[in-house]
Write a protein that holds these residues in place. Sequence first.
Motif: not given
Length: 593
Positions: A372-378
């Motif tokens: 999983f990744t959580v990004e800002d932005p992808i």
Amino acid sequence: MPSSVQELLRHARLPEDSGVGPPPKDPNFAEAFTGHLVAEGILDRSAVARARRAAEAASERIDSVLVKLGLVSEVDLCSAYASYCGLPVVGPGDIPARPVLAERLGLTFLKTSRSLPVALGRESLLLAVVDPFDDEARRSISYMLGIRVDLAVIAPADIERAFRNVYQDQEPASQADDEQLTAIGGNEGNEPDVERLRDIANEAPIIRLVNQIISRAVERGASDVHVEPGRDEVAIRIRLDGFLRPERSVPTTLRAALTTRIKIMARLDIAERRLPQDGRIKTAVRGTEVDIRVSTIPTAFGESLVLRILDRSRVELEFPKLGLDKATEENLHRLMALPNGLILVTGPTGSGKTTTLYTALKHLNRPELKVFTVEDPIEYQLAGINQIQVQPQIGLDFPSALRAILRQDPDVIMVGEIRDVETARIAVQAALTGHLVFSTLHTNGALAAITRLIDIGLERYLLASTVSGVMAQRLVRRLCRHCSRRHVDHGGIPARLTIAPPDGMVVDWSDSREAVGCEACGGTGYNGRTTVSELLVVNDDVRQAIGRRSGDQLALENLARAAGFVSLYENGLMKVAAGETTLDEVLRVTRTT
């Protein structure tokens, strides 16, 4: 004549001699050509089906549709033409320094036919063409000159560059476009009508202007385009290898139309000029899909725009491409093989942290692992990895996304950035409960990351239990391989060092090189970038020091050096000694005094 051109002359041939497959006029062309692309590994069957439907609907040739849809880049199409038709490829290094037969073959004819004379042999002329199936230019030239004309293929970007550099064709737009742009700017007035602005921004000359700005930036490998309004003109600059360079300027009367066109493409509110906005453009440039992040902010003379270009075709997520030294790469692989722990990558904005993390995730992306990744932005979409875009406006921030991920039974988690103590605490808890966690942090060095996490409120015992390694990195410009030369005064380099190498570090400067400047690098002496890095591997001694209040940054550094730690500055010196970059570049990014 260069040996490469002589080789091209030997292999060039007439189309009828090349064993070409069915031509475009043949009903079997679409099937034969797409089958060839699939066999070459350039295209897959699902993309073929999509392109054939679009080609039939538009009544266009399948090869041109593939480029328009962004399914095949112009470079790959050029290669496919060559193998399909049995013709050689003319690359940038094969283009002549001066026009061939300039007195007989005019630029207007060459641009119209998209053909370029490359070399004149004793009995034949080598002609590079963009479309090998269009035989009209070859026949016309052969008839006019009374000699045999053999074909090779060339990519559109290369032939356009040749027209600009060899034939001094510097006109960015046609005269008609210039006149229309002037008329549009003269009628702009005070921008009172949003609908009128929308109409102006959708006129062909403005569309071509914006498309040209974007395509030129992508062709040159720029990471950003800056549109900066001033009192007298709108300056357009591009960032190449970390440095801004002037690209062109447009009259200030076109500012609103130019800004509005970009905002329309990014799906932004064109009526809102008082607040910053963020948007995204997804487009195809020369057959390559490109993502562009658009940021606007109001300034004294209008809205300033920055277009960040994310060109997936230029990013190779492979460890050898990162430019890490062998020891750092091996240690990083050992950290990635751990079943759990927290691995941090630190550095300022634009230092390549995200690319390093994506490379690590690509390496770990296996069927038996859930990532999983959580990004800002992808920034780049990776197949097989679950990527989450944070949306603070609806309550989906880093902490809430991380909590949700932990309920999804992940094996590997990547947190785009640790910005606050809440995100840091959840990342640490995830590492404690058996997950391998990657994240980035804004600090100047690997050792400073530990101090930073303590300062924002994390307990020492948690850090000592979870942090497995911290890598700090910077990007430095790589010397141009075409023009760099051995440093004429390499013996004087030690005198310029701001800090002497540590005891035991022997540096041989005899292979160091210096920048010169040529056409290939735009006169800068540099082309592309490489990484200088430092990697702190947290061993038992370092863990104990982190857990003790006496474990300050100096104590941590002494323990790390005992285990082989090499600083950013020292890693940079090794790259200078190896001839990859210059001392000026290393001093610029490491900020040693």
